[in-house]
Design an enzyme around this catalytic site. Structure first.
Site, PDB file in Angstrom:
ATOM      1  N   GLU A 488     120.186  88.210 135.592  1.00 31.39           N
ATOM      2  CA  GLU A 488     119.435  87.671 134.447  1.00 31.39           C
ATOM      3  C   GLU A 488     120.161  87.897 133.125  1.00 31.39           C
ATOM      4  O   GLU A 488     119.631  87.555 132.066  1.00 31.39           O
ATOM      5  CB  GLU A 488     118.029  88.276 134.414  1.00 31.39           C
ATOM      6  CG  GLU A 488     117.170  87.818 135.590  1.00 31.39           C
ATOM      7  CD  GLU A 488     115.820  88.516 135.662  1.00 31.39           C
ATOM      8  OE1 GLU A 488     115.651  89.563 135.018  1.00 31.39           O
ATOM      9  OE2 GLU A 488     114.943  88.010 136.392  1.00 31.39           O
ATOM     10  N   LYS A 601     123.795  92.042 135.751  1.00 35.51           N
ATOM     11  CA  LYS A 601     122.622  92.922 135.869  1.00 35.51           C
ATOM     12  C   LYS A 601     122.437  93.426 137.295  1.00 35.51           C
ATOM     13  O   LYS A 601     122.130  94.582 137.535  1.00 35.51           O
ATOM     14  CB  LYS A 601     121.371  92.151 135.423  1.00 35.51           C
ATOM     15  CG  LYS A 601     120.102  92.983 135.487  1.00 35.51           C
ATOM     16  CD  LYS A 601     118.880  92.161 135.085  1.00 35.51           C
ATOM     17  CE  LYS A 601     117.608  92.985 135.148  1.00 35.51           C
ATOM     18  NZ  LYS A 601     116.398  92.209 134.990  1.00 35.51           N
TER      19      LYS A 601
HETATM   20  C1  BGC Z   1     114.840  91.636 138.347  1.00 35.95           C
HETATM   21  C2  BGC Z   1     114.270  90.549 139.238  1.00 35.95           C
HETATM   22  C3  BGC Z   1     113.048  91.091 139.943  1.00 35.95           C
HETATM   23  C4  BGC Z   1     112.041  91.672 138.959  1.00 35.95           C
HETATM   24  C5  BGC Z   1     110.864  92.342 139.637  1.00 35.95           C
HETATM   25  C6  BGC Z   1     113.764  92.128 137.398  1.00 35.95           C
HETATM   26  O1  BGC Z   1     114.274  93.148 136.604  1.00 35.95           O
HETATM   27  O2  BGC Z   1     115.928  91.140 137.609  1.00 35.95           O
HETATM   28  O3  BGC Z   1     115.242  90.148 140.175  1.00 35.95           O
HETATM   29  O4  BGC Z   1     112.451  90.070 140.678  1.00 35.95           O
HETATM   30  O5  BGC Z   1     112.676  92.633 138.157  1.00 35.95           O
HETATM   31  O6  BGC Z   1     111.292  93.403 140.430  1.00 35.95           O
END
Ligand code: BGC
Length: 769
Positions: A488, A601
């Site tokens: 992300e 990330k």
């Molecule tokens: C992650 C996602 C994940 C979400 C809930 C986020 O920090 O980047 O991949 O689905 O957290 O765990």
């Protein structure tokens, strides 16, 4: 990072009371039984810093979206896990002075989460401001056997005085979500009542209309005998209590057992809630605390039989892995296909809705191996039942012909997420849902699932991808524009390799399943074609064209798949060269700086390589791992486990172990400084994967379990249980080799280091090192 939790193989222990750790401990010591759960808030009043949390699975509230700049397509609501009536309260007055650990001198404080038997225990001595000294012991649990019930046994002993002890067990429905967007309260009171030995309150959620009846029934024991003291019923708005005043003698204990039931209109007709609640409370009170606790221990013993991991020679690792397995079992039991696994489970509010791609990508492997097959099937059915909403969601974004886009975050199938770069762009989640179907069928051989449910979901997802790609005149290939991958820290990128790979694979797998079902169950296939108006010839030929002509970025020089277009234009400074003060980036850097950087990330290209490992030779895996790992900051708890599994595959045992450590004690050691918000439940499944798929090298190959294990240097041995197609196996890896015990009545054939081993029913064998 903290290290105040004492190491013990079966218990989580905190000794000494430090208010700074209280919210972290409230998360770590959380209780749950799949149907309800709660943070480890104190029974008696606590005026210090605390995060109140009681949750009932599946009960949610759609909080009106609050964003700075509205974008068309944003969902209007974010369905939130709801903080519900607090049933833990047992308020204590000592000659009129409140027992409140925030205002007392606290001695010999000890909190213990017994993972073997499934209960939370707390003991302490406290000296109040007026000098009253008491000793307290409290034990409570959420029943795994009777999942709408819980019980607390609270004992108080005056140490330096004789006087009046006032005990007020209560239920408080006047609670709020900390993350409420408009500081609104989400519950209205329906009705309440008090009796001499208990009371109840029925609350209804605003908008969604869920009713939850929370009741208590208590008994009091003084000097070893049950007494029937006079109780003063207290009723306030959204609150019921019974105030009991007792004359206490110095050194003599008073115990209150508080039986609790929590029933929701999801499982009972609203008009029958109170009758059901009363009979549930009577039933458990007649059973008694000790019997309930003994049943709880027996239930957990059965669970551990199926999913324990035993690590010899490293008590801290042992404690950690059991903590992860314990919390996963507390969060989801697979009894109900309307429920799912929230990233924080019953340990906090953060992340709102209950279902992310975490379930399919991380939790499914855990439940497949450690629970009955119906548990994973229920996770799949949850999505199947929400297919209609996923199709509506895609339609609202302009997709046609039954294309489905599953939500990034959901409770009931409706999209809740409201950041455009994730809501509209992090579409790889759709692929994880298809992958979970593949994973389930590969593991269980339940082909009927495909005919009955799976194929319908696959076609809807394939339809989405076939519309989401664009034809590039310039490249004469299909491209995937404007997406966000699992990483992300990159938004609105073109041709994210993971997303494109997954999209093409989904279409390929859909075609494969169509062929299979057409042959095995023609009638069902035809019924489905009619139901969804599927033009096989036209639609699959488009899929085939896309599969053939999909564009994937590749860097010839380094021999790696390109995370996305332009990734190599970024300044390539490795994570090891970043000053420590800059980490974690998401707390230290501006968002634009993160976006322009090369830092990743969480596993992205490597997530794809993990999913499709069999398609790549070891050199390709190594080149990509060696390139992407040094650029990954692992600022999602979901990341290190994938790296651990790949490092193990590449024979890099030291690094596999290092990554494992980052996930295993993440919450126990508050590694990311955020455990106070709740535990990272879904990444706990990743920790399990790091042991079983990483160190154990477990895979499914041609319908058999295959193991390629190694023993981490620090460990004397490790062993785990896995269920597979009717067999229950215990795999123990030690310096002697790999021992396989078949704990079931069915013969099993497995591969160990590529060689077939047949283990007869209830037999064992050793593959020597
Ligand atoms: C992650 C996602 C994940 C979400 C809930 C986020 O920090 O980047 O991949 O689905 O957290 O765990």
């Amino acid at each position: 990072m903290k290290d105040y939790i004492k190491v013990d193989e079966w218990k989580i222990i905190e000794e000494g009371f430090d208010p700074h750790h209280h919210k972290i401990s409230e998360s770590i010591f959380s209780l749950g039984n799949g149907r309800m759960g709660q943070r480890a808030n104190f029974e008696e009043t606590y005026s210090g810093d605390t995060l109140l949390g009681n949750y009932v699975a599946g009960v949610y509230y759609p909080d009106k979206t609050r964003v700075g700049w509205w974008k068309n397509g944003y969902p209007e609501y974010f369905a939130k896990v709801l903080n519900s009536a607090n049933w833990t309260i047992i308020d204590i007055l000592l000659d009129g002075e409140q027992l409140d650990l925030a205002k007392c001198e606290v001695i010999d404080f000890r909190r213990e989460l017994n993972m073997k038997e499934g209960y939370l225990k707390r003991s302490f001595k406290a000296k109040t401001a007026l000098g009253k000294e008491v000793a307290v012991e409290a034990c409570r649990f959420c029943s795994m056997v009777d999942d709408e019930t819980a019980a607390i046994n609270y004992t108080i002993t005056p140490l330096n005085f004789s006087g009046t002890i006032t005990i007020t067990p209560a239920i408080d429905g006047d609670v709020m979500n900390k993350d409420s967007n408009y500081d609104e309260k989400f519950w209205d009171e329906v009705t309440k009542a008090t009796q001499p030995d208990g009371g109840y309150i029925v609350m209804r959620t605003k908008k969604t209309g869920f009713e939850v009846a929370t009741g208590m029934k208590f008994s009091i024991v003084q000097n070893g005998t049950v007494i029937q003291p006079k109780a003063e019923a207290i009723q306030k708005e959204k609150y019921v209590a019974s105030k009991v005043e007792l004359q206490a003698q110095q050194g003599q204990s008073i115990s209150i057992v508080k039986y609790v039931a929590n029933l929701s209109s999801q499982n009972h007709k609203p008009e029958g809630l109170i009758v059901q609640l009363t009979s549930t409370l009577n039933r458990i009170a007649a059973k008694g605390f000790d019997t309930m606790l003994a049943e709880q221990a027996a239930n957990w013993a059965e669970k551990w039989k199926h999913n324990d991991i035993i690590i010899e020679g490293d008590a801290s690792a042992q404690q950690a892995i059991r903590f992860n397995i314990f919390q996963l079992n507390q969060t989801y039991t697979g009894e109900d296909d309307r429920l799912n696994i929230g990233p924080k489970g019953f340990t906090g509010e953060k992340y709102g809705g209950s279902t992310y791609w975490d379930t399919e990508a991380y939790c499914v492997p855990f439940y497949l191996s450690t629970a009955d097959q119906k548990v994973t099937k229920n996770l799949l059915l949850y999505r199947y039942k929400q297919l209609g909403k996923a199709i509506e969601n895609a339609a609202s974004l302009g997709f046609k012909n039954g294309a489905a886009l599953y939500p990034m975050v959901t409770m009931d199938g409706t999209e809740c997420h409201n950041e455009w770069e994730i809501t509209f762009e992090e579409i790889h989640r759709n692929g994880a849902i298809a992958y979970a179907i593949f994973n389930y069928v590969r593991y269980t051989a339940d082909d009927a699932y495909l005919a009955n449910y799976g194929l319908e979901v696959l076609i809807a997802i394939a339809r989405f991808w076939s519309q989401r790609v664009s034809w590039s005149q310039a490249k004469e290939q299909y491209v995937m524009l404007g997406v966000t991958g699992p990483n992300e820290y990159e938004n609105n990128v073109n041709n994210n390799w993971y997303t494109s790979k997954l999209a093409a694979w989904c279409m390929e797998y859909t075609i494969e399943v169509i062929e299979k079902i057409k042959t095995s169950d023609k009638a069902k296939y035809e019924a489905l074609v009619n139901k969804i108006n599927f033009d096989e010839a036209i639609e699959t030929s488009r899929y085939k064209h896309i599969i053939e002509k999909m564009y994937y970025g590749y860097d010839e020089k380094q021999g790696v798949f390109l995370q996305q277009d332009g990734y190599l234009d970024k300044e390539q400074i490795l994570v090891k060269d970043l000053p420590a003060v800059d980490r974690p980036l998401n707390q230290k850097w501006s968002w634009d700086r993160i976006l322009r950087s090369c830092y990743i990330k969480q596993a992205d290209v490597l997530q794809g390589i993990y999913f499709f490992e069999d398609q790549y030779d070891i050199d390709t895996i190594r080149r990509n791992f060696d390139f992407y790992e040094p650029r990954t900051v692992h600022e999602s708890s979901l990341s290190p486990c994938v790296h651990a599994i790949l490092a193990a595959k590449l024979g890099d045992e030291a690094r596999a172990y290092e990554f494992y450590l980052r996930t295993a004690r993440l919450d126990l050691d508050d590694y990311n400084n955020d455990t106070e918000d709740g535990c990272h439940i879904t990444s706990m499944a990743g920790t399990w994967m790091a042991v079983v798929e990483g160190f154990g090298g477990m895979r499914v190959r041609d319908g058999k379990l295959s193991f390629q294990p190694f023993l981490p240097e620090k460990w004397a041995s490790f062993s785990f249980n896995v269920g597979f197609r009717g067999a229950l196996l215990n795999i123990k890896v030690s310096k002697d080799g790999v021992q396989i015990k078949n704990l079931s009545g069915n013969e099993a054939s497995v591969l160990v280091h590529g060689k077939e081993q047949v283990v007869k029913a209830n037999d064992e064998l050793l593959v020597e090192a």
